[in-house]
Design an enzyme around this catalytic site. Sequence first.
Site, PDB file in Angstrom:
ATOM      1  N   ASP A  17      26.095 -32.130 117.228  1.00 35.48           N
ATOM      2  CA  ASP A  17      27.496 -31.931 116.874  1.00 35.48           C
ATOM      3  C   ASP A  17      28.000 -30.563 117.328  1.00 35.48           C
ATOM      4  O   ASP A  17      27.270 -29.572 117.296  1.00 35.48           O
ATOM      5  CB  ASP A  17      27.644 -32.068 115.350  1.00 35.48           C
ATOM      6  CG  ASP A  17      29.065 -31.889 114.878  1.00 35.48           C
ATOM      7  OD1 ASP A  17      29.917 -32.706 115.256  1.00 35.48           O
ATOM      8  OD2 ASP A  17      29.326 -30.921 114.144  1.00 35.48           O
ATOM      9  N   GLU A  42      27.858 -33.593 121.858  1.00 37.87           N
ATOM     10  CA  GLU A  42      29.286 -33.700 121.611  1.00 37.87           C
ATOM     11  C   GLU A  42      29.883 -32.389 122.110  1.00 37.87           C
ATOM     12  O   GLU A  42      29.901 -31.389 121.405  1.00 37.87           O
ATOM     13  CB  GLU A  42      29.599 -33.900 120.122  1.00 37.87           C
ATOM     14  CG  GLU A  42      31.066 -34.245 119.882  1.00 37.87           C
ATOM     15  CD  GLU A  42      31.755 -33.346 118.867  1.00 37.87           C
ATOM     16  OE1 GLU A  42      32.979 -33.473 118.728  1.00 37.87           O
ATOM     17  OE2 GLU A  42      31.080 -32.515 118.236  1.00 37.87           O
TER      18      GLU A  42
END
Length: 741
Positions: free
Chosen positions: A399, A452
């Site tokens: 993330d 990401e």
Amino acid sequence: MRRAAPLSDEDRGRLLAGAHHDPHALLGAHPMPGGLLFRALRPGARSVTVVAPGLRATLRAEGDGLFAGVLPLREIPDYRLLVDYGDTTPTVRDPYRFLPALGELDLHLFAEGRHEQLWQALGARVMTHQGVAGTRFTVWAPNARGVRVVGNFNYWDGTGAPMRSLGSSGVWELFLPDLGEGELYKFEIARPDGSKTVRADPMARRTECPPATASVVHASHYQWRDAVWMGRRGARPVHTAPFSVYEVHLPSWRPGLTYRQLAVQLPSYVKDLGFTHVEFMPVAEHPFGGSWGYQVTGFYAPTARMGTPDDFKFLIDALHRAGIGVLMDWVPAHFPRDDWALAEFDGRPLYEPGDPARAAHPDWGTLEFDYGRTEVRNFLVANAVYWCEEFHIDGLRVDAVASMLYLDYSREDGGWTPNVHGGRENLDAVAFLQEMNATVYRRCPGVVTIAEESTAWDGVTRATHHVGPGGFGGLGFGLKWNMGWMHDSLGYVEKEPVHRKYHHGEMTFSMIYAYSENYVLPISHDEVVHGKRALVSKMPGDWWQQRANHRAYLGFMWAHPGKQLLFMGQEFAQGAEWAESHGPDWWLLDPSYEAEADHRGVRDLVRELNRRYAATPALWERDTDPAGFSWIDGDAGEDNVFSFLRHAASGHRPGGSGTGGDGPLISVTNFSPVVRHDYRLGVPGDVPVWREVLNTDAPCFGGSGVANPDPLKTEPVPWNGRRTSIAAVLPPLATIWLLPA
């Protein structure tokens, strides 16, 4: 028994204050001239008696819970302490008779940042030490004046359980005999300023269920049954394999289910829909459910909301035995400021940078990790390995990579300090990501890491030893979320069809950079919350047109180069935004609901997309190879039509069955609400006949039933720069796929 010489005022004060670096030098049994000195610290005890074969001697009280005496013995016997508390008189082993239970090699590897199985060295570990069963507690707290273990086993009073410092390592250790799994504990830390803080274990492998915050002594007893899956998962590189992902927020997929209950329902649901993988939103322990797991306090513990770590293993095992891979959202970019967790863990910045401005994450009110600190980097790299090795996780979606890579991320001018070269790149974060990826790929064959990353950073999925134009080696990820495709394509389909021709380039632009990285096309949770609306609700028009747009978009997405990811609820066109408090609107699929068929039709389409996708190598073998794609017509903006070919690695064998095989696939999407008859498309001349194998406008999916004749013959009519073509029917707001018949 002789009276023992009293402790010095300094040693006594520091010991009782929990600020002594070597309590084992003061407590336990120690040889001295004329015998053995025994000293015990047992707060609240009336008396303490040393008991051994042929020996029973009561120590003298020294006040403040200290008891001591000198016995005329030459060797330390296998003794116990009989402790009289008035209402109970347990006989216990003395923790201070044991040597350190952590080896020099562990400390050396940790100091160098190379302990790739750090969870076996730090934290609470049930073990047998010097022939005695118990639990070893270790914690890294280099700034602490002293550390004590507190828990339900000592009524949360750590006075009698001070830990020893293991030299310059910053690690503190204590072996508590006869203490087993299931016990609650924390560490009481004496900070440099003299104050105290009680902290959960950063390396805890199990926690209490939030909002409770204690760590739990854990020992896994799970017996894996996924050997077949684990043995073959690395047989084919993920880049040239089918990869279709169903993203799940476990606590809300079916609210109230445990890990083991999810193991009954989730694998069968995902397998029925044909997804190759599930991706769990973060499962590491987090105090606030509304963070969806993105503010982690227990990096080594799956959340206790749905069960134990072994229960979580049971769920992963069930998915593997159903033939489904498991990806997990991993959050090494930041951590929350809770005063019982990592923030200023030992009284000073430890896991975070020392500069408060550098430590503060500007977007989320959290703290960033200090990637330049060897032990912190080791904590995170080992954590990535931990989930893959201990829980058989098949992939980590990392993330917020962009927030790690840039020193000026979300910061104003003057609010950040350039790196040593005067640039904005966080060199420590780059090195950490490279090390993490290299370590995971080396240790865990078949595992994929996914970034990401929302910027144009060069080489996110390039090998770490390949240096790019910017002078950096690749970050080493296997895949990257294609945020540009997501943003542009959603922007296009949100427009009314009459306006789409002015935005045609937003749908074709992705092919300009499609092979710059190895991409995943994500329609994730982030796109269906906070006022962004569910996927079907983004679409213009009435309910029929919204669903038709939704189906056409999914057909386009599944055919576009790149892997696919779809968030739960979007597979059946849920109209409401997702909320973690109640999860997907499963009632939309209830036969008693009047529009149930509308939603079931979309879910049936997703099932068929995945079935056709898996059976058609052209859709996945060359996702990272420009030779796997060619436009038929990328400039049909006036028609709102996108047509292209996907090519398999092995080329085309004429005379195929039309079920996929190794032939090319034609994908045509008509994002206009009108039927286009005899729409001519240039096609390869070596395929005489084509067959429509998927039509998102089919009645079974909720469409109007406009279809192509079977078969579609290739004609010697030059079109779109090719010598041959077909005249197809394009249904309204629909995607069709054609294969060689």
